[in-house]
Design an enzyme around this catalytic site. Structure first.
Site: not given
Ligand code: GBH
Length: 501
Positions: A33, A66, A91, A136, A180-181, A322, A324, A406
């Site tokens: 990323q 890239d 991290r 990751h 990771n996850e 982690n 969200y 996270e």
């Molecule tokens: C984390 O994943 C990752 O570890 C990190 O790399 C990432 O940048 C960060 O969170 C933020 O996303 O559009 O409905 O299909 C957390 C999980 C992955 C949740 C992508 C949402 C897309 C949902 N996230 N996901 S959807």
């Protein structure tokens, strides 16, 4: 919202207090990323390098990693940003393909080691501890070619890669996470197929994927324990994602049970094997029953043999969490739940109607339409939910050591005055303070997401989580601290929210 009785605001008043001495403060990134330099200095191809080429339409703005934020050439600026907020830990993840272009030891590439040595040494010179994620999501493509995480050989190969990293960097890196996850990467890669390797196998794929990831985790842990721990004295954990699940009606035993089942299927799926050597009883029963009903002879949920079961137990020095999103949970679909998030392609992220995990957990989930949105279509503003995740882990596994690895707030405008993100961190960190002071959980650190506006997988550069803005069009990729970053600096400096301040 009818009978809904649980709200995120029940969290109570703001708590003025400080964190335990030595509490770790930091921010995170991941190799694909932010590094860029996808083909520089001998680096091999990862599944993300090939995915963004073969399926550009899967990325919202057709961008790639890239160049990303070119941290490969600007890591010193990244470190200065960390220093300016007073972080004690950074991290970041290693790109397996920089060190071993094919994933195997015989493809060794010194330039990869040089890069990570430079980054690690720069961090230490600035008083910041490196915290390394070994994986990751950027699996070497050559290993995907033999089946990737669904081929059991990956367990040995990951162990060899991990051993090498412990050997090379372990004199200075004292805090590791293996993976990771597993949930997100397994589900996105094999179920929703929005992530590499994009192989549609929704019924069995994620279960096989996680099975081998858990073994790989234990493999790496045991290698560290046997060969490095005594001399290096570091810790090894894993980063697990979860939503905070909340009963739609907390007076309904059915909703409460379903809520617990969601945590079991999300976190217990990974944690139960690592504590008890087998999958949670609820998962075993449900998956075996459903598999039978589907006419299968073998359960979709694999089993660990005795040797593996033993090897898995006790392989966590700490648990990384982690977080969200919050979700509302019902035990029955009686049409009362509001519609879920609408997401690109018309597929809701958590779709109770998709066969596989979403149905296997036999619960119905959605969000509260009253919740405020963040920048991503899949994220509501529910920062305090992290406390529920920490509490569930703590209650279920007898107060293990936990670190927030996270959590963060998505934005779609990349602005410097990122008020919502500032508020997110304020409420989120206060919730973690309550985990420690009110709930008695053992939380040792908080690493937010993300240091930079990193390339956001399928959302490309349409969504950012960074507390640091990066001028991607300028020649120097200049980093500047957003308002949220300045605010975090104050929290870090005060070690929380002392009353006098
Ligand atoms: C984390 O994943 C990752 O570890 C990190 O790399 C990432 O940048 C960060 O969170 C933020 O996303 O559009 O409905 O299909 C957390 C999980 C992955 C949740 C992508 C949402 C897309 C949902 N996230 N996901 S959807």
């Amino acid at each position: 919202m009818g009978s809904q009785t649980t709200t995120i605001s029940e969290d109570g008043e703001f708590l003025h207090d400080t964190f335990p001495e030595g509490f770790l403060w930091g921010m995170g990134t991941a190799s694909y990323q932010c590094e860029g330099a996808w083909d520089k200095d001998g680096k091999g191809l990862s599944i993300w390098d090939t995915f963004v080429r073969n399926m550009p339409e899967k990325i919202q703005d057709r961008s790639t990693g890239d160049v990303a934020l070119d941290s490969y050439h600007h890591y010193k600026q990244d470190v200065q940003m960390l220093k300016s907020i007073g972080a004690s830990v950074y991290r970041f993840s290693l790109a397996w393909t920089r060190i071993f272009p094919t994933g195997r030891l015989d493809s060794f590439n010194q330039a990869g080691v040089d890069y990570y040595n430079s980054l690690i040494n720069e961090l230490l010179a600035n008083g910041i501890q490196p915290m390394v994620t070994l994986y990751h999501w950027d699996l070497p493509q050559s290993l995907q070619d033999i089946g990737g995480w669904l081929n059991e050989e990956i367990v040995e190969l990951f162990g060899e890669y991990a051993r090498f990293c412990f050997q090379q960097f372990g004199d200075r890196v004292k805090r590791w996470t293996t993976l990771n996850e597993p949930f997100i990467s397994g589900m996105m890669g094999y179920y929703y197929v929005n992530f590499a390797p994009c192989i549609h196998d929704p019924l069995e794929g994620p279960y096989k994927y996680v099975h081998n990831q858990l073994k790989a985790h234990a493999q790496a842990y045991r290698i560290y324990e046997a060969e490095f721990k005594k001399e290096q004295n570091g810790v090894v954990g894993i980063s697990l994602d979860s939503s905070s699940y909340m009963p739609f009606n907390k007076d309904s035993p059915e909703d409460l049970e379903a809520t617990n089942r969601c945590f079991v299927f999300r976190l217990g799926w990974m944690l139960h094997p690592l504590f008890h050597g087998k999958y949670p009883k609820e998962m075993r029963e449900i998956l075996d029953r459903r598999s039978k009903q589907e006419g299968r002879e073998v359960s979709r949920l694999p089993e660990f043999d005795e040797a593996w079961s033993k090897k898995l137990i006790g392989t966590l020095d700490f648990i990384g969490i982690n977080f969200y999103n919050a979700e509302l949970v019902k035990g029955k679909d009686d049409g009362v739940l509001p519609p879920n998030w609408e997401v690109a392609d018309g597929i809701p992220f958590f779709d109770s109607n998709l066969a596989g995990w979403n149905q296997d957990l036999e619960a119905f989930r959605s969000h509260d339409p009253k919740w405020v949105r963040c920048g991503a279509p899949w994220q509501d503003f529910t920062p305090t939910g992290i406390r529920d995740c920490i509490k569930w882990i703590s209650d279920t596994y007898d107060k293990p050591t936990i670190m927030v690895t996270e959590t963060g707030c998505s934005g779609s405008d990349y602005r410097m005055d990122d008020e919502q993100r500032k508020e997110f961190f304020k409420q989120s960190i206060n919730a973690v303070l309550k985990s420690i002071k009110v709930d008695g959980c053992n939380v040792v650190g908080y690493s937010g997401w993300a240091l930079l506006d990193v390339w956001e997988w399928m959302s490309g550069f349409t969504i950012g989580f960074g507390i640091v803005h990066v001028d991607k069009s300028g020649p120097n990729m200049t980093r500047s601290l957003k308002d949220s970053g300045k605010y975090l600096a104050t929290i870090f400096r005060n070690n929380g929210f002392p009353r006098a301040v």
